[in-house]
Design an enzyme around this catalytic site. Structure first.
Site, mmCIF file in Angstrom:
data_model
loop_
_atom_site.group_PDB
_atom_site.id
_atom_site.type_symbol
_atom_site.label_atom_id
_atom_site.label_comp_id
_atom_site.label_asym_id
_atom_site.label_seq_id
_atom_site.Cartn_x
_atom_site.Cartn_y
_atom_site.Cartn_z
ATOM 1 N N HIS A 159 -29.568 83.619 92.652
ATOM 2 C CA HIS A 159 -29.324 82.543 93.419
ATOM 3 C C HIS A 159 -28.561 82.964 94.483
ATOM 4 C CE1 HIS A 159 -29.308 79.045 90.666
ATOM 5 N NE2 HIS A 159 -28.870 79.686 89.800
ATOM 6 N N HIS B 32 -29.991 86.449 87.041
ATOM 7 C CA HIS B 32 -30.249 85.112 87.210
ATOM 8 C C HIS B 32 -29.288 84.802 88.242
ATOM 9 C CE1 HIS B 32 -31.065 80.909 85.991
ATOM 10 N NE2 HIS B 32 -30.090 80.919 86.639
ATOM 11 N N GLU B 33 -28.129 85.195 88.084
ATOM 12 C CA GLU B 33 -27.058 84.738 89.019
ATOM 13 C C GLU B 33 -27.235 85.383 90.438
ATOM 14 O OE1 GLU B 33 -25.491 81.929 88.459
ATOM 15 O OE2 GLU B 33 -26.010 82.112 86.384
ATOM 16 N N CYS C 286 -30.870 76.580 83.876
ATOM 17 C CA CYS C 286 -30.143 76.861 84.996
ATOM 18 C C CYS C 286 -29.266 75.437 85.105
ATOM 19 C CB CYS C 286 -30.926 77.010 86.344
ATOM 20 S SG CYS C 286 -30.169 77.239 87.840
HETATM 21 CO CO CO Z 1 -29.134 79.231 87.693
#
Ligand code: CO
Length: 195
Positions: A150, A146-147, A104
């Site tokens: 966030h 993954h995004e 990341c």
């Molecule tokens: Co990330």
């Protein structure tokens, strides 16, 4: 404009981001800056909180993974054309769990094997504000998940076992204090508060 990437240890990364108002006059510029910032850091994805914007917005470009000979071909479908902006996405995760080594931009020098569901269905507005509904699997799905995490205030390190987290703690604390060498612009927390 290249923006500094917000580091691990900053509270905005742990916060659930706000819905994007599609009439927001800064939105186009925010998206442009995010592309520029992501490419400057050689990332395959970036979410708005990582540049200090608490917005439900992220972008991904999976082509560097598509071209990476180290990655098995059977993970690579959909990556060639995965250059997209996702605004106010809703996601449904399905299928088996599988493990892959993730990193990341907000947590430099840390890579860990992370379990995620194999498939997703995602509904979102693209950069032209058209509503889209698409299905992804493999690495394409993983980058998007993954995004998406966030904008929910979740980092990949949150998904590690408590033992693994304990082992990583020193390194994560160093990152949150700016004690890390990184070849792109970053912004570290002002106070050294543990989160
Ligand atoms: Co990330």
């Amino acid at each position: 404009m290249i923006l500094p990437i917000i580091s691990y240890g900053t509270s905005i990364l742990k916060r659930k981001a706000k819905e994007v108002d599609l009439r927001n006059p800064n939105l186009k510029k925010n998206i442009e800056d995010m592309w520029e910032t992501m490419y400057a850091a050689s990332g395959v994805g970036i979410a708005a909180p990582q540049v200090g914007l608490s917005l439900r917005l992220f972008l991904v470009d999976g082509t560097p993974f598509y071209e990476d000979d180290q990655i098995e071909d059977n993970y690579k479908h959909q990556l060639k054309n995965l250059k997209k902006v996702f605004i106010n996405p809703k996601i449904i995760e399905t299928g088996k769990e599988w493990c892959f080594n993730e990193g990341c931009l907000s947590i430099p020098d840390v890579r860990e094997n992370i379990y995620r569901k194999e498939e997703i269905e995602i509904e979102y507005f693209d950069e032209k504000f058209d509503l889209k509904k698409e299905n992804y699997s493999g690495l394409a799905a993983r980058i998007i998940q993954h995004e998406f995490d966030h904008i929910e205030g979740i980092l990949f390190t949150d998904k590690l076992s408590s033992l693994k987290k304990k082992m990583l703690n020193g390194k994560l604390m160093d990152i949150s204090k700016g004690k890390v060498s990184v070849n792109y612009l970053m912004k570290f927390p002002v106070n050294k508060k543990r989160i």
